[in-house]
Design a protein around this motif. Structure first.
Motif, mmCIF file in Angstrom:
data_model
loop_
_atom_site.group_PDB
_atom_site.id
_atom_site.type_symbol
_atom_site.label_atom_id
_atom_site.label_comp_id
_atom_site.label_asym_id
_atom_site.label_seq_id
_atom_site.Cartn_x
_atom_site.Cartn_y
_atom_site.Cartn_z
ATOM 1 N N THR A 1 0.890 11.301 -4.999
ATOM 2 C CA THR A 1 0.139 10.968 -3.825
ATOM 3 C C THR A 1 0.686 9.753 -3.311
ATOM 4 O OG1 THR A 1 -1.365 12.034 -4.781
ATOM 5 C CG2 THR A 1 -1.975 9.856 -3.548
ATOM 6 N N LEU A 2 1.186 9.015 -4.035
ATOM 7 C CA LEU A 2 2.006 7.347 -3.532
ATOM 8 C C LEU A 2 3.319 7.520 -2.591
ATOM 9 C CD1 LEU A 2 1.111 4.917 -6.583
ATOM 10 C CD2 LEU A 2 1.092 4.673 -4.488
ATOM 11 N N ALA A 3 3.930 8.712 -3.673
ATOM 12 C CA ALA A 3 5.212 9.064 -2.619
ATOM 13 C C ALA A 3 4.915 9.778 -1.558
ATOM 14 C CB ALA A 3 5.712 10.163 -3.548
ATOM 15 N N ALA A 4 4.189 10.601 -0.865
ATOM 16 C CA ALA A 4 2.844 11.143 -0.207
ATOM 17 C C ALA A 4 3.229 9.906 1.401
ATOM 18 C CB ALA A 4 2.242 11.525 0.013
ATOM 19 N N ALA A 5 2.168 8.782 0.617
ATOM 20 C CA ALA A 5 2.086 8.159 1.058
ATOM 21 C C ALA A 5 3.135 6.834 1.781
ATOM 22 C CB ALA A 5 0.542 7.101 0.520
ATOM 23 N N LEU A 6 4.381 6.800 0.818
ATOM 24 C CA LEU A 6 5.655 5.996 0.896
ATOM 25 C C LEU A 6 6.351 6.848 2.784
ATOM 26 C CD1 LEU A 6 6.424 4.868 -1.859
ATOM 27 C CD2 LEU A 6 5.393 3.234 -0.633
ATOM 28 N N ALA A 7 6.224 8.303 2.468
ATOM 29 C CA ALA A 7 7.021 8.849 3.055
ATOM 30 C C ALA A 7 6.170 8.857 4.231
ATOM 31 C CB ALA A 7 6.720 10.365 2.561
ATOM 32 N N GLY A 8 5.159 8.804 4.771
ATOM 33 C CA GLY A 8 4.083 8.847 5.854
ATOM 34 C C GLY A 8 3.987 10.359 5.939
ATOM 35 N N ALA A 9 3.347 10.835 4.529
ATOM 36 C CA ALA A 9 2.415 11.464 4.799
ATOM 37 C C ALA A 9 1.193 12.205 5.178
ATOM 38 C CB ALA A 9 2.723 13.310 3.644
ATOM 39 N N LEU A 10 1.092 10.492 5.057
ATOM 40 C CA LEU A 10 -0.611 10.920 4.544
ATOM 41 C C LEU A 10 -1.237 10.038 5.955
ATOM 42 C CD1 LEU A 10 -1.911 10.141 0.819
ATOM 43 C CD2 LEU A 10 -1.360 12.274 2.104
ATOM 44 N N ASP A 11 -2.536 10.291 5.868
ATOM 45 C CA ASP A 11 -3.653 9.130 7.684
ATOM 46 C C ASP A 11 -4.262 7.921 6.459
ATOM 47 O OD1 ASP A 11 -1.663 10.555 9.541
ATOM 48 O OD2 ASP A 11 -3.612 12.352 9.211
ATOM 49 N N VAL A 12 -4.610 8.286 5.252
ATOM 50 C CA VAL A 12 -5.803 7.826 5.032
ATOM 51 C C VAL A 12 -4.781 8.363 3.092
ATOM 52 C CG1 VAL A 12 -8.046 7.119 4.594
ATOM 53 C CG2 VAL A 12 -7.643 8.355 6.539
ATOM 54 N N LEU A 13 -5.417 6.437 2.953
ATOM 55 C CA LEU A 13 -5.639 6.826 1.486
ATOM 56 C C LEU A 13 -7.255 6.446 0.743
ATOM 57 C CD1 LEU A 13 -4.282 7.695 -1.491
ATOM 58 C CD2 LEU A 13 -3.039 4.539 -1.257
ATOM 59 N N VAL A 14 -7.525 7.118 -0.379
ATOM 60 C CA VAL A 14 -8.539 6.609 -0.575
ATOM 61 C C VAL A 14 -8.724 6.084 -2.347
ATOM 62 C CG1 VAL A 14 -10.982 7.078 -1.413
ATOM 63 C CG2 VAL A 14 -9.914 8.045 0.903
ATOM 64 N N ALA A 15 -9.222 4.094 -2.543
ATOM 65 C CA ALA A 15 -8.579 4.470 -3.852
ATOM 66 C C ALA A 15 -9.871 3.425 -4.645
ATOM 67 C CB ALA A 15 -7.475 3.872 -3.673
ATOM 68 N N THR A 16 -9.498 3.963 -5.344
ATOM 69 C CA THR A 16 -10.897 2.682 -6.135
ATOM 70 C C THR A 16 -10.102 1.449 -6.542
ATOM 71 O OG1 THR A 16 -8.770 3.792 -8.601
ATOM 72 C CG2 THR A 16 -11.574 4.167 -7.741
ATOM 73 N N THR A 17 -9.897 0.572 -8.289
ATOM 74 C CA THR A 17 -9.398 -0.587 -8.660
ATOM 75 C C THR A 17 -7.964 -0.158 -8.868
ATOM 76 O OG1 THR A 17 -10.074 -0.225 -10.452
ATOM 77 C CG2 THR A 17 -11.507 -2.109 -8.909
ATOM 78 N N VAL A 18 -7.530 1.384 -9.298
ATOM 79 C CA VAL A 18 -6.282 0.895 -9.868
ATOM 80 C C VAL A 18 -5.409 0.634 -8.424
ATOM 81 C CG1 VAL A 18 -6.288 3.230 -10.560
ATOM 82 C CG2 VAL A 18 -5.714 3.506 -8.836
ATOM 83 N N ALA A 19 -5.558 0.002 -7.224
ATOM 84 C CA ALA A 19 -4.835 -0.028 -6.177
ATOM 85 C C ALA A 19 -5.006 -1.834 -5.720
ATOM 86 C CB ALA A 19 -5.323 0.281 -4.879
ATOM 87 N N ASP A 20 -5.697 -2.582 -6.751
ATOM 88 C CA ASP A 20 -6.247 -3.813 -6.856
ATOM 89 C C ASP A 20 -4.438 -4.703 -7.183
ATOM 90 O OD1 ASP A 20 -8.681 -3.064 -7.153
ATOM 91 O OD2 ASP A 20 -8.969 -4.239 -8.489
ATOM 92 N N GLU A 21 -3.654 -4.173 -7.964
ATOM 93 C CA GLU A 21 -2.550 -5.390 -7.675
ATOM 94 C C GLU A 21 -1.524 -4.144 -7.478
ATOM 95 O OE1 GLU A 21 -4.318 -8.090 -10.997
ATOM 96 O OE2 GLU A 21 -2.688 -6.551 -11.899
ATOM 97 N N GLY A 22 0.042 -4.888 -6.805
ATOM 98 C CA GLY A 22 0.810 -3.899 -7.520
ATOM 99 C C GLY A 22 1.070 -3.043 -6.642
ATOM 100 N N LEU A 23 0.119 -2.820 -5.611
ATOM 101 C CA LEU A 23 0.091 -1.577 -4.206
ATOM 102 C C LEU A 23 1.403 -1.581 -2.891
ATOM 103 C CD1 LEU A 23 -0.566 1.082 -4.293
ATOM 104 C CD2 LEU A 23 -2.210 0.225 -2.672
ATOM 105 N N ASP A 24 2.551 -1.742 -3.205
ATOM 106 C CA ASP A 24 3.652 -1.795 -2.353
ATOM 107 C C ASP A 24 3.839 -0.188 -1.496
ATOM 108 O OD1 ASP A 24 5.891 -2.326 -1.007
ATOM 109 O OD2 ASP A 24 6.994 -2.350 -2.613
ATOM 110 N N LEU A 25 2.966 -0.981 -0.165
ATOM 111 C CA LEU A 25 3.315 1.125 1.098
ATOM 112 C C LEU A 25 3.393 -0.229 1.999
ATOM 113 C CD1 LEU A 25 -0.522 2.424 -0.408
ATOM 114 C CD2 LEU A 25 2.148 2.911 -0.904
ATOM 115 N N PRO A 26 4.779 -0.497 2.501
ATOM 116 C CA PRO A 26 4.404 -0.852 3.849
ATOM 117 C C PRO A 26 4.229 -0.533 5.280
ATOM 118 C CG PRO A 26 6.451 -0.455 2.248
ATOM 119 C CD PRO A 26 6.028 0.416 2.066
ATOM 120 N N LEU A 27 3.646 1.243 4.988
ATOM 121 C CA LEU A 27 2.664 1.546 6.820
ATOM 122 C C LEU A 27 1.586 0.941 6.143
ATOM 123 C CD1 LEU A 27 4.660 5.472 5.229
ATOM 124 C CD2 LEU A 27 4.984 3.239 7.708
ATOM 125 N N LEU A 28 1.021 0.311 5.225
ATOM 126 C CA LEU A 28 -0.147 0.415 5.353
ATOM 127 C C LEU A 28 -1.033 -0.853 5.857
ATOM 128 C CD1 LEU A 28 -2.722 0.418 3.855
ATOM 129 C CD2 LEU A 28 -2.412 -1.170 2.390
#
Length: 389
Positions: A362-389
């Motif tokens: 899922t993270l690889a798809a987000a990094l590659a621009g293959a997703l429009d939306v990422l739906v996440a719980t608290t696992v995204a609270d720290e260290g999420l590195d997504l320049p496209l965000l």
């Protein structure tokens, strides 16, 4: 008086009592403890981080500067025997370009050998650390608290330094020659003597999300690592539990503190525009017992769900890049993802219930621009590195 320095500072047993008392005061913090059932409320306890061991009095290594100052004030001559580790690498690594404040932090680390860098989210903590690894050119261990963060670090090491980092954790025990990314929990479970031998090979220890050094597992590992250089990275150094001083105890003083507004002023970060969307959801909430059923009702409120989906669809259509939708409940994330997918968006879900492989995909798809939306719980609270965000 002579003290030795490796993973910690060891003071001899014949340390002058007045200096030992001063050090103990420096290393004592007051922490609020919750009372038991018969207690009338929280109580304050004093905890000292000065320990008596077989070789002498053990002091956390971040206290070198305060220890020198205390000795000077009391007129106690103090010297140090340096037993820290730090063999040079046999070859150079890739050299990532650094912004001026990142380069300044690396220069300060080289001069002081340890400390904490405070940078806001998006300020480039990972790149700063990789710049330090390249310039110090010594075997490095990077301590993290989650598998997803470990994989993000390994990907950046591969891209910017040109080497494959070893991984300790997630069922692996690969201590790399140049760089190792290690989950603290995995190290903590290893045999202490074996761990001492492995940690003795590293000349730089990087602590990601350094505010976690207040947790026993984190500080125990740091306290075993004799690396000459220690670098803590955090966006949130202040802890609500009163344990903030432990960052200084184990990692040293703050090397650099860059504020969010400074990076906005220089164009490195974009200021957020906050827009509140009002829903029609109501609930007759009276006591704490109503919280769980209220959240259940909220998750299943179809009108509210449709409003969220419509808002995300419209914003995604008007704003390039990746959208992030957060919820504290896994069930809610699933409903949101299904509805957003049905609306024609490319959706990924990131929750703690997914396997490591699924989260990595899922993270690889987000990094590659293959997703429009990422739906996440608290696992995204720290260290999420997504320049496209």
């Amino acid at each position: 008086m002579n003290a030795s320095v490796d993973a910690a500072i060891t003071l001899p047993f014949d340390t002058p009592p007045e200096l030992l008392h001063a050090v103990e005061e420096l290393l004592t913090i007051e922490v609020a403890k919750r009372g038991g059932r018969k207690s009338r409320g929280p109580r304050t306890v004093r905890i000292s981080h000065l320990r008596r061991e077989s070789g002498g009095w053990r002091v956390p290594r971040g206290m070198v500067a305060p220890l020198r100052m205390a000795a000077d004030e009391l007129g106690v001559p103090l010297t140090f025997t340096d037993l820290r580790a730090g063999a040079p690498l046999a070859h150079s690594l890739g050299a990532p370009s650094l912004r001026d404040y990142q380069a300044l932090a690396v220069d300060k680390l080289r001069a002081r050998t340890q400390g904490v860098v405070v940078l806001p989210a998006g300020g480039g903590k990972t790149r700063l650390a990789l710049g330090a690894i390249a310039q110090l050119a010594t075997p490095t261990i990077i301590l993290v608290g989650a598998v997803d963060l470990a994989e993000q670090w390994r990907a950046q090491v591969r891209e910017l330094l040109g080497v494959e980092a070893g991984l300790v954790g997630d069922g692996k025990a690969d201590f790399g020659r140049e760089v190792t990314v290690a989950l603290v929990q995995a190290l903590w479970r290893r045999d202490p003597e074996e761990l001492r031998r492995e940690l003795g090979r590293y000349g730089l220890c990087v602590v990601d999300e350094a505010h976690h050094v207040a947790a026993r597992a984190f500080r125990d590992i740091v306290d075993l690592c004799p690396a000459k250089y220690r670098l803590g990275l955090t966006a949130t150094p202040t802890r609500e539990d009163g344990l903030t001083p432990l960052l200084g105890f184990y990692l040293g003083e703050t090397l650099l503190d860059v504020r969010h507004e400074d990076l906005i002023a220089r164009g490195w970060l974009t200021p957020p525009q906050i827009r509140r969307v009002t829903t029609t959801f109501t609930y007759a909430y009276e006591t704490a017992d109503d919280y769980a059923p209220m959240m259940e009702a909220l998750v299943h409120d179809e009108e509210r769900l449709a409003l969220i989906v419509g808002t995300v669809v419209n914003d995604t259509a008007s704003t390039p890049g990746l959208s992030l939708v957060l919820s504290g409940r896994v069930e809610h994330c699933a409903k949101l993802a299904d509805a957003l997918g049905a609306a024609g968006l490319r959706v990924g879900v990131l929750t703690g219930r997914l396997s490591r492989e699924a989260r990595a995909e899922t993270l690889a798809a987000a990094l590659a621009g293959a997703l429009d939306v990422l739906v996440a719980t608290t696992v995204a609270d720290e260290g999420l590195d997504l320049p496209l965000l």
